[in-house]
Design an enzyme around this catalytic site. Structure first.
Site, PDB file in Angstrom:
ATOM      1  N   HIS A  18      -7.284  -5.786  -1.219  1.00 30.28           N
ATOM      2  CA  HIS A  18      -6.175  -5.064  -0.603  1.00 30.28           C
ATOM      3  C   HIS A  18      -5.678  -5.755   0.668  1.00 30.28           C
ATOM      4  O   HIS A  18      -4.564  -5.471   1.132  1.00 30.28           O
ATOM      5  CB  HIS A  18      -6.634  -3.633  -0.277  1.00 30.28           C
ATOM      6  CG  HIS A  18      -5.518  -2.659  -0.090  1.00 30.28           C
ATOM      7  ND1 HIS A  18      -4.628  -2.344  -1.098  1.00 30.28           N
ATOM      8  CD2 HIS A  18      -5.144  -1.921   0.992  1.00 30.28           C
ATOM      9  CE1 HIS A  18      -3.769  -1.447  -0.659  1.00 30.28           C
ATOM     10  NE2 HIS A  18      -4.049  -1.175   0.612  1.00 30.28           N
ATOM     11  N   SER A  25       0.843  -1.190   0.000  1.00 27.73           N
ATOM     12  CA  SER A  25       0.000   0.000   0.000  1.00 27.73           C
ATOM     13  C   SER A  25       0.883   1.247   0.000  1.00 27.73           C
ATOM     14  O   SER A  25       1.679   1.427  -0.926  1.00 27.73           O
ATOM     15  CB  SER A  25      -0.964  -0.042   1.189  1.00 27.73           C
ATOM     16  OG  SER A  25      -2.006   0.879   1.040  1.00 27.73           O
TER      17      SER A  25
END
Length: 664
Positions: free
Chosen positions: A636, A523
């Site tokens: 994610h 991320s």
């Protein structure tokens, strides 16, 4: 290495038991919790365990290839409501404390979640997704069985998808009231808004909840508190759309409401505070403004995807509020009096990840992890020192393996700021030998590496690497100025913080081979990995995960891109595209010479896979050393709660990549 102990492996994911969600029964004599495992078939299973505090060991209450969670005791302790997928979708189930099989309470087409008992035990509140004017319908309805996968998704809003839910399909989370005796359900809320984080008033008449019910909700990121009367259905707004307020909890008399929140002074980098609200006058008081600490759990690990947040907890005499907070790599338990004075209840070098409080007994059941233990449950009496261990879930596993215990470091940044972090020695460490090192960078960026268990770090140490991980500016745990300091400066001083930490350990630890350095992160950590290899060649291998490579496209493809980009970089594609391009790692692709493995989930809506695709195609066209690894069905959260088979693939590919480039 310790005699008779072996190094940890990627496959050990299947041996680590995860405990979470403790909840104390009203009698204070027992509590329930969730234990999650990875089965031999590489699927997650979770079950309810109940532990009578007079007994040595907890007892498993639910079984099978199911995922049970969110347990809640009835006020009299006779029933236990929970959420389970045992019918195929998440529904509310209930079982008697006297024994017997679970029975299904809801059979809703869209599922059910977040059960909460009314204090008088007459009602169960829960949430379910509903489209506009959609009625509660059974999961067996014909419409539910139709093939919705091939239907087009109509999009008219900015907020039409999220990494957690995927495409929203015009459904909103509504609150539903279930009458236990009449077995009747009634939808309490409506409108094109999501409603959640609810709590009952002591008289079982009102419910406080969080929602953004503004007309401009699609473009607003505020979150307000509301009270709904369960009989009249009247809704009263408590806050004024200036910030983000949630986790509201009534005091025992119903005269006050405590909550967490902030007024977006620093956008997403604003520290949470504890607030008290008068439900009649709506007067709101921030109680922790002078305490420069993040309220709540900001710790990051890789064996649990989220931490159940108990929110503020009232003492029975309403003279204290209890809450968790994150400070300098630790998450602890604290109390605050009505004058705003804060003292610690549990403040050690570990991660307190769950908490349940019994007000009459001043008793806490908490979950605690540290670098040597994935997590266990403990009893804490507020007015007594210390804690009492209640479980030893991973004792057998921990006896098998060798663990590397992190050593804290404190590095000086270029401008003199102190950067806190940890270094782990390889499992086969021998004095006089030199070892490759891997720098790990966390996501967020407003999060915190902590004194908690990290399987990935242990795996890298087991494979012969020194592991360095730090909290550069932008991280939680070091005050408001620190957490805000990376905004509008991604790749600036935050980058130099990381390099300063590397320089620090190279200077102070002679067993690190400066010619064999690796770097990885996910991320924001993936963004920073991309940035690092575009600005220095000192790292010999890199693995970038669920990363950001191009802010100009991220703005329009991420579920949060349209506001997060402005919040964090201070620009958008219309007013200052040059600034977005300046902070985009892909701009510096010609300078990337470090062998780079790009790993990305195909269903990642937070940092969509096109970010990885762009970087791969650009580097491949430039004939740079790069490999692209795509993970189907992964969002994610791949590294924390993704499909276990893909988590194993991810870890093995990472180790292989570093072995290939740092051991040659």
């Amino acid at each position: 290495m310790t005699v008779n102990k072996r190094p940890i492996t990627a496959e050990d994911l299947k041996k680590i038991n995860i405990v979470k969600e403790p909840h104390i029964a009203a009698d204070g004599e027992k509590y329930v919790f969730i234990q999650t495992i990875v089965g031999e078939d590489l699927e997650y299973y979770s079950h309810l365990f109940v532990h009578n505090l007079a007994d040595d060991l907890p007892v498993q209450w639910t079984f099978g290839k199911v995922r049970d969670h969110s347990p809640r005791w009835s006020p009299d302790g006779s029933e236990l409501a929970f959420v389970s997928n045992r019918s195929g979708t998440n529904q509310i189930w209930m079982m008697s404390a006297a024994g017997g099989e679970p029975r299904q309470i809801t059979e809703l087409k869209n599922g059910a979640a977040e059960p909460i008992w009314s204090p008088d035990g007459r009602f169960l509140l829960f949430s379910t997704p509903l489209a506009a004017n959609e009625m509660l319908a059974s999961e067996s309805d014909e419409e539910h069985n139709s093939n919705e996968q091939n239907k087009p998704v109509k999009v008219e809003k900015l907020k039409y998808k999220s990494d957690e839910k995927g495409f929203h399909k015009e459904k909103r989370t509504q609150l539903v009231l279930y009458d236990i005796k009449k077995e009747h359900m009634e939808v309490l809320t409506d409108g094109d808004f999501d409603h959640h984080s609810a709590d009952w008033s002591p008289d079982s008449r009102q419910i406080v909840f969080s929602a953004n019910r503004d007309e401009n909700e699609d473009r607003s990121n505020t979150l307000d508190l509301f009270i709904i009367d369960t009989e009249t259905k009247d809704i009263v707004k408590l806050t004024n759309s200036t910030g983000v307020f949630s986790m509201a909890k009534w005091s025992n008399t119903g005269k006050k409401i405590a909550c967490f929140g902030h007024e977006l002074e620093y956008k997403g980098a604003t520290l949470n505070q504890v607030w008290i609200i008068d439900p009649l006058s709506k007067e709101r008081t921030c109680m922790t403004l002078k305490w420069d600490v993040q309220i709540g759990d900001a710790s990051i690990g890789d064996i649990r995807s989220s931490h159940s947040n108990p929110g503020p907890m009232w003492s029975s005499d309403e003279k204290h509020i209890f809450f968790t907070a994150s400070d300098h790599g630790n998450t602890g338990l604290y109390q605050m009096d009505m004058q705003g004075e804060i003292t610690s209840i549990h403040e050690e070098e570990n991660h307190l990840f769950g908490c349940s409080y019994h007000a009459d007994l001043d008793l806490f059941i908490v979950g605690i992890s540290d670098p040597s233990n994935p997590g266990d449950l403990f009893k804490i009496m507020r007015k007594e020192k210390g804690k009492v261990r209640l479980t030893d879930i991973n004792s057998s596993f921990l006896k098998e393996i060798h663990l590397s215990i992190p050593e804290p470091i404190l590095a000086k940044a270029e401008d003199g700021w102190e950067i806190h972090g940890w270094i782990m020695r390889p499992a086969n460490f021998e004095e006089g030998q030199r070892y490759p090192m891997i720098l790990e960078i966390h996501g967020g960026p407003h999060a915190m590496y902590a004194n908690t268990f990290f399987h990935e770090f242990q795996l890298l140490a087991a494979n012969g690497y020194v592991v360095l991980y730090t909290n550069p500016r932008g991280s939680h745990g070091y005050g408001q100025t620190f957490v805000n300091a990376c905004r509008h400066d991604y790749g600036g001083k935050d980058y130099h913080d990381l390099i300063s930490a590397v320089d620090h350990v190279l200077e102070h630890y002679d067993f690190i081979d400066e010619d064999r350095l690796g770097v990885t992160g996910g991320s924001y950590g993936g963004f920073m990995t991309n940035w690092i290899v575009g600005h220095t060649n000192r790292f010999k291998a890199a693995v970038t995960q669920r990363s950001i490579s191009n802010w100009t496209s991220f703005y329009g493809v991420s579920d949060i891109g349209y506001f997060f980009t402005e919040w964090e970089l201070g620009a958008n594609v219309f007013d200052d595209p040059e600034k977005l391009w300046h902070h985009s790692p892909i701009k510096y692709a010609q300078d990337i010479n470090t062998p780079l493995l790009i790993m990305h989930g195909e269903k990642d809506y937070r940092c969509p896979i096109e970010q990885g695709e762009q970087l791969f195609i650009t580097l491949k066209y430039l004939q740079k050393p790069v490999v692209f690894l795509r993970f189907p069905e992964a969002n994610h959260e791949l590294s924390r709660s993704g499909p276990p088979s893909l988590r194993l693939e991810r870890l093995n590919h990472m180790v292989e990549w570093f072995q290939e480039h740092l051991h040659s």
